[in-house]
Design an enzyme around this catalytic site. Structure first.
Site, PDB file in Angstrom:
ATOM      1  N   SER A 156       0.850  -1.190   0.000  1.00 57.25           N
ATOM      2  CA  SER A 156       0.000   0.000   0.000  1.00 57.25           C
ATOM      3  C   SER A 156       0.883   1.235   0.000  1.00 57.25           C
ATOM      4  O   SER A 156       2.027   1.193   0.487  1.00 57.25           O
ATOM      5  CB  SER A 156      -0.882   0.011   1.251  1.00 57.25           C
ATOM      6  OG  SER A 156      -1.491   1.274   1.438  1.00 57.25           O
ATOM      7  N   TYR A 182      -0.123   0.054  10.611  1.00 59.05           N
ATOM      8  CA  TYR A 182      -0.505  -0.415   9.276  1.00 59.05           C
ATOM      9  C   TYR A 182       0.617  -0.148   8.277  1.00 59.05           C
ATOM     10  O   TYR A 182       1.002  -1.026   7.490  1.00 59.05           O
ATOM     11  CB  TYR A 182      -1.785   0.291   8.832  1.00 59.05           C
ATOM     12  CG  TYR A 182      -2.268  -0.123   7.457  1.00 59.05           C
ATOM     13  CD1 TYR A 182      -2.629  -1.439   7.189  1.00 59.05           C
ATOM     14  CD2 TYR A 182      -2.346   0.812   6.423  1.00 59.05           C
ATOM     15  CE1 TYR A 182      -3.070  -1.822   5.927  1.00 59.05           C
ATOM     16  CE2 TYR A 182      -2.795   0.446   5.162  1.00 59.05           C
ATOM     17  CZ  TYR A 182      -3.149  -0.873   4.914  1.00 59.05           C
ATOM     18  OH  TYR A 182      -3.585  -1.247   3.661  1.00 59.05           O
TER      19      TYR A 182
END
Length: 309
Positions: A156, A182
């Site tokens: 990501s 994350y």
């Protein structure tokens, strides 16, 4: 480290999974897609199955997986896999029989409240990195047996939020922050590709990482409206087409899984169906130098092996 020349394809941010695999015959290929029952996993599986592959949806919710398999049609199988549960991962890898041509490590969790596995591991790192590491290394023999296998690591742009903080991976000595947690796990996805690409080149296994783009999916179930507003601002800042459809979000995964355009390419990071350039200060695009650092990749590999031992 990513080498020049930078890989480019005729595809871009608007391309769909179906478009990048059009004309590719995957008959006889066996593919596993983790998290294949929701979000871009569904469209990844759909495009690969429609190209003729046998696709196994590796999912926590097998009932949801069965519904997706029926809806896609073709040769789509369903198997249970909980990446946060190493026993589940071991069961999946031990029962896999025969060669595996492509593994798409697509599943993940994002911005969860502070949660720990029974081992005390931070959940996002445990699911997004440790579980996929155990899965992929457990399937190494099947990948090597396929000849020319590919592993696709879905990272990501959030990897730009944090490198892997080796001194305190699991937030034992610093305040938990769901976004840096994350980001760290997504950096780990890229570092895994760098290390595995080097280790497994002799086995003919290509390993690449990617940023799918901004897509509204169930991955965002832990976010509130203020989070979504911030994400919208980030998408706007990057520019381009804004939020992608799930079909567009799956395109880069499918490109790396199946396209002859990236045959032999390994250890790299892609976004919008092309290899990403270095991230520039203030930009939300590109890849951080720390995510492609071979020394950090080796360190993460060693730490992970010790953690999972």
């Amino acid at each position: 480290m990513s080498q020049s020349p930078q890989i480019s394809t005729p595809f871009g941010e608007k391309s769909t999974a179906a478009e990048v695999v059009r004309g590719v015959d995957l008959t006889g290929k066996r593919i596993v897609v983790t998290g294949g029952a929701s979000g871009i996993g569904v469209e990844t599986a759909r495009a690969l199955a429609h190209a003729g592959a046998e696709v196994t949806l590796a999912v926590r919710d097998t009932q949801a997986g069965a519904r997706v398999a029926e809806e896609i049609g073709g040769s789509v199988l369903v198997a249970r896999l909980d990446l946060a549960d190493l026993a589940s991962v071991a069961e999946f890898t031990s029962t896999w029989d025969g060669p595996l041509h492509v593994l798409v490590n697509n599943a993940g969790v994002m911005a969860t409240p502070e949660t720990r596995t029974p081992q005390g591991w931070e959940l996002q790192f445990a699911t997004n990195h440790l579980g996929h590491f155990a899965l992929t290394t457990g399937l190494h023999g099947a990948l090597a047996a396929a000849g020319g296998a590919r592993v696709v690591s879905v990272s990501s742009g959030a990897h730009l939020r944090s490198p892997v903080v080796f001194e305190d991976i699991h937030y034992e000595n610093r305040p938990y922050d769901r976004w840096t947690a994350y980001g760290q796990s997504k950096t780990a996805n890229v570092l895994f590709a760098v290390a595995a690409a080097k280790r497994w080149a002799a086995d003919g296994i290509a390993v690449n990482a990617l940023m799918p783009g901004g897509i509204r999916t169930p991955l965002q179930r832990h976010l509130d409206e203020s989070d979504l507003v911030e994400m919208q601002a980030r998408v706007d800042e990057v520019g381009g087409i804004g939020w992608k459809t799930t079909e567009q979000g799956a395109a880069t995964s499918v490109l790396l899984a199946a396209s002859p355009l990236v045959e032999g390419v390994t250890g790299r990071y892609f976004e919008d169906c092309n290899e990403a350039g270095p991230n520039q200060p203030g930009s939300r695009k590109g890849v951080a130098a720390y995510a492609l650092d071979p020394e950090a990749a080796e360190r993460l590999w060693d730490v992970t092996v010790r953690t999972l031992a």
